[in-house]
Design a protein around this motif. Structure first.
Motif, PDB file in Angstrom:
ATOM      1  N   ALA A 191      -7.538   9.622  12.960  1.00 18.62           N
ATOM      2  CA  ALA A 191      -7.628   8.164  12.809  1.00 18.62           C
ATOM      3  C   ALA A 191      -6.272   7.505  13.047  1.00 18.62           C
ATOM      4  CB  ALA A 191      -8.154   7.813  11.418  1.00 18.62           C
ATOM      5  N   ILE A 192      -5.229   8.087  12.511  1.00 17.32           N
ATOM      6  CA  ILE A 192      -3.894   7.516  12.686  1.00 17.32           C
ATOM      7  C   ILE A 192      -3.437   7.652  14.135  1.00 17.32           C
ATOM      8  CG2 ILE A 192      -1.464   7.813  12.043  1.00 17.32           C
ATOM      9  CD1 ILE A 192      -2.535   8.382   9.184  1.00 17.32           C
ATOM     10  N   LYS A 193      -3.700   8.799  14.757  1.00 19.15           N
ATOM     11  CA  LYS A 193      -3.351   8.978  16.177  1.00 19.15           C
ATOM     12  C   LYS A 193      -4.079   7.950  17.047  1.00 19.15           C
ATOM     13  CE  LYS A 193      -2.855  13.934  15.906  1.00 19.15           C
ATOM     14  NZ  LYS A 193      -3.393  15.207  16.410  1.00 19.15           N
ATOM     15  N   ILE A 229     -10.910 -12.979   1.796  1.00 20.73           N
ATOM     16  CA  ILE A 229     -11.248 -12.327   3.051  1.00 20.73           C
ATOM     17  C   ILE A 229     -12.557 -12.904   3.576  1.00 20.73           C
ATOM     18  CG2 ILE A 229     -11.887 -10.129   4.109  1.00 20.73           C
ATOM     19  CD1 ILE A 229     -10.024  -8.789   2.040  1.00 20.73           C
ATOM     20  N   LYS A 230     -12.582 -13.201   4.875  1.00 17.90           N
ATOM     21  CA  LYS A 230     -13.783 -13.744   5.504  1.00 17.90           C
ATOM     22  C   LYS A 230     -14.327 -12.717   6.503  1.00 17.90           C
ATOM     23  CE  LYS A 230     -15.545 -17.507   8.295  1.00 17.90           C
ATOM     24  NZ  LYS A 230     -15.262 -18.686   9.085  1.00 17.90           N
ATOM     25  N   VAL A 231     -15.553 -12.290   6.297  1.00 18.67           N
ATOM     26  CA  VAL A 231     -16.198 -11.372   7.227  1.00 18.67           C
ATOM     27  C   VAL A 231     -16.748 -12.211   8.381  1.00 18.67           C
ATOM     28  CG1 VAL A 231     -18.042  -9.689   7.558  1.00 18.67           C
ATOM     29  CG2 VAL A 231     -16.732  -9.713   5.413  1.00 18.67           C
ATOM     30  N   ILE A 232     -16.196 -12.000   9.567  1.00 14.12           N
ATOM     31  CA  ILE A 232     -16.612 -12.808  10.718  1.00 14.12           C
ATOM     32  C   ILE A 232     -17.613 -12.094  11.610  1.00 14.12           C
ATOM     33  CG2 ILE A 232     -14.550 -14.239  10.743  1.00 14.12           C
ATOM     34  CD1 ILE A 232     -13.511 -12.519  13.081  1.00 14.12           C
ATOM     35  N   GLY A 233     -17.921 -10.830  11.266  1.00  8.69           N
ATOM     36  CA  GLY A 233     -18.899 -10.107  12.053  1.00  8.69           C
ATOM     37  C   GLY A 233     -19.157  -8.728  11.493  1.00  8.69           C
ATOM     38  N   GLU A 234     -20.250  -8.139  11.990  1.00 11.99           N
ATOM     39  CA  GLU A 234     -20.639  -6.797  11.595  1.00 11.99           C
ATOM     40  C   GLU A 234     -21.039  -6.032  12.851  1.00 11.99           C
ATOM     41  OE1 GLU A 234     -23.738  -6.713   8.628  1.00 11.99           O
ATOM     42  OE2 GLU A 234     -23.020  -8.585   7.733  1.00 11.99           O
ATOM     43  N   ALA A 235     -20.832  -4.715  12.795  1.00 16.77           N
ATOM     44  CA  ALA A 235     -21.244  -3.855  13.897  1.00 16.77           C
ATOM     45  C   ALA A 235     -21.797  -2.555  13.320  1.00 16.77           C
ATOM     46  CB  ALA A 235     -20.068  -3.570  14.827  1.00 16.77           C
ATOM     47  N   ALA A 236     -22.794  -1.984  14.007  1.00 17.97           N
ATOM     48  CA  ALA A 236     -23.450  -0.778  13.521  1.00 17.97           C
ATOM     49  C   ALA A 236     -22.955   0.486  14.199  1.00 17.97           C
ATOM     50  CB  ALA A 236     -24.963  -0.902  13.702  1.00 17.97           C
ATOM     51  N   ASP A 237     -22.100   0.358  15.208  1.00 19.60           N
ATOM     52  CA  ASP A 237     -21.530   1.535  15.861  1.00 19.60           C
ATOM     53  C   ASP A 237     -20.271   1.145  16.628  1.00 19.60           C
ATOM     54  OD1 ASP A 237     -22.205   0.649  18.574  1.00 19.60           O
ATOM     55  OD2 ASP A 237     -24.250   1.329  18.191  1.00 19.60           O
ATOM     56  N   GLY A 238     -19.618   2.136  17.193  1.00 21.94           N
ATOM     57  CA  GLY A 238     -18.358   1.906  17.889  1.00 21.94           C
ATOM     58  C   GLY A 238     -18.479   0.991  19.099  1.00 21.94           C
ATOM     59  N   MET A 250     -20.388   7.547  13.260  1.00 20.50           N
ATOM     60  CA  MET A 250     -21.452   6.613  13.632  1.00 20.50           C
ATOM     61  C   MET A 250     -22.120   7.109  14.907  1.00 20.50           C
ATOM     62  SD  MET A 250     -19.623   2.927  12.958  1.00 20.50           S
ATOM     63  CE  MET A 250     -18.214   3.294  13.983  1.00 20.50           C
ATOM     64  N   PRO A 251     -23.346   6.668  15.151  1.00 17.22           N
ATOM     65  CA  PRO A 251     -24.017   7.058  16.396  1.00 17.22           C
ATOM     66  C   PRO A 251     -23.382   6.373  17.606  1.00 17.22           C
ATOM     67  CG  PRO A 251     -25.351   5.492  15.164  1.00 17.22           C
ATOM     68  CD  PRO A 251     -24.179   5.831  14.299  1.00 17.22           C
ATOM     69  N   ARG A 252     -23.666   6.891  18.755  1.00 21.85           N
ATOM     70  CA  ARG A 252     -23.225   6.383  20.063  1.00 21.85           C
ATOM     71  C   ARG A 252     -21.727   6.497  20.286  1.00 21.85           C
ATOM     72  NH1 ARG A 252     -25.576   1.334  22.642  1.00 21.85           N
ATOM     73  NH2 ARG A 252     -24.368   0.201  21.100  1.00 21.85           N
ATOM     74  N   MET A 253     -20.891   5.952  19.413  1.00 23.17           N
ATOM     75  CA  MET A 253     -19.438   6.067  19.562  1.00 23.17           C
ATOM     76  C   MET A 253     -18.823   6.139  18.170  1.00 23.17           C
ATOM     77  SD  MET A 253     -16.561   3.468  21.173  1.00 23.17           S
ATOM     78  CE  MET A 253     -17.218   3.435  22.820  1.00 23.17           C
ATOM     79  N   SER A 254     -17.990   7.139  17.964  1.00 24.79           N
ATOM     80  CA  SER A 254     -17.358   7.310  16.654  1.00 24.79           C
ATOM     81  C   SER A 254     -16.345   6.204  16.377  1.00 24.79           C
ATOM     82  CB  SER A 254     -16.647   8.664  16.584  1.00 24.79           C
ATOM     83  OG  SER A 254     -15.438   8.628  17.328  1.00 24.79           O
ATOM     84  N   GLY A 255     -16.012   6.064  15.115  1.00 31.12           N
ATOM     85  CA  GLY A 255     -15.007   5.091  14.727  1.00 31.12           C
ATOM     86  C   GLY A 255     -13.636   5.426  15.276  1.00 31.12           C
ATOM     87  N   ILE A 256     -13.354   6.710  15.437  1.00 33.13           N
ATOM     88  CA  ILE A 256     -12.054   7.115  15.980  1.00 33.13           C
ATOM     89  C   ILE A 256     -11.942   6.699  17.443  1.00 33.13           C
ATOM     90  CG2 ILE A 256     -10.632   9.114  16.605  1.00 33.13           C
ATOM     91  CD1 ILE A 256     -11.508  10.338  13.899  1.00 33.13           C
ATOM     92  N   GLU A 257     -12.972   6.952  18.220  1.00 28.75           N
ATOM     93  CA  GLU A 257     -12.948   6.551  19.629  1.00 28.75           C
ATOM     94  C   GLU A 257     -12.915   5.027  19.761  1.00 28.75           C
ATOM     95  OE1 GLU A 257     -12.504   6.706  23.608  1.00 28.75           O
ATOM     96  OE2 GLU A 257     -12.318   8.353  22.189  1.00 28.75           O
ATOM     97  N   ALA A 258     -13.682   4.332  18.941  1.00 28.67           N
ATOM     98  CA  ALA A 258     -13.676   2.865  18.963  1.00 28.67           C
ATOM     99  C   ALA A 258     -12.297   2.333  18.592  1.00 28.67           C
ATOM    100  CB  ALA A 258     -14.737   2.313  18.010  1.00 28.67           C
ATOM    101  N   THR A 259     -11.655   2.949  17.612  1.00 28.12           N
ATOM    102  CA  THR A 259     -10.306   2.533  17.211  1.00 28.12           C
ATOM    103  C   THR A 259      -9.340   2.680  18.371  1.00 28.12           C
ATOM    104  OG1 THR A 259     -10.689   3.093  14.890  1.00 28.12           O
ATOM    105  CG2 THR A 259      -8.388   3.030  15.629  1.00 28.12           C
TER     106      THR A 259
END
Length: 161
Positions: A94-96, A28-37, A58-67
């Protein structure tokens, strides 16, 4: 075989760096990182990873909203949620939102790697306890829908409008 490309999204720097180390020791190659949604949504558009490893809270935008946004704008990108939460409600949200996988942060690295590899192929790999919860929820939704349908049939045409 080509390496699976992953974007790691977590608001804790130590967690991101630890995940990056675990992932890069495999295929697996990590091509980037992010600290929030917000950063996650921007990076996915730019980097087009195979899989996004997404924290929920996470702050600013949740992982669910970002997904939700990522899947709407980049349906070919698969999202695996990584969280400390095991509550059914979080799993269902998360699945929805479009997540294909869900892994608790207390699991072994090998399980995380298996879920990412499956996700990169468009397959969902859930622990049996999680799968049971999803199937139970789906069954309950079907029951609710069945109970509501007879009521709809008693409405007049005007009421249906």
């Amino acid at each position: 075989m080509d390496k699976i490309t992953v974007l790691v999204v977590d608001d804790h720097t130590i967690m991101r760096q630890g995940l990056k180390r675990i992932l890069e020791e495999s295929n697996i190659k990590v091509i980037g990182e992010a600290a929030d949604g917000y950063e996650a949504v921007e990076h996915v558009s730019q980097l087009q990873p195979d899989v996004v490893l997404m924290d929920i809270e996470m702050p600013r935008m949740s992982g669910i909203e970002a997904t939700r946004i990522i899947k709407r704008e980049n349906p070919q990108v698969y999202v695996v949620v990584l969280t400390i939460h095991e509550e059914e409600e979080m799993l269902f949200e998360a699945i929805k939102a479009g997540a294909i996988g869900y892994v608790s942060k207390d699991r072994a690295p090998e399980e995380l790697l298996q879920v990412i590899e499956s996700a990169s192929q468009g397959l969902s790999l859930l622990r049996p306890s999680m799968a049971s919860k999803i199937l139970n929820e789906f069954s309950q939704l079907q029951e609710k829908k069945s109970k509501q349908e007879p009521l709809y049939g008693t409405l007049s045409n005007r009421e249906r409008e």
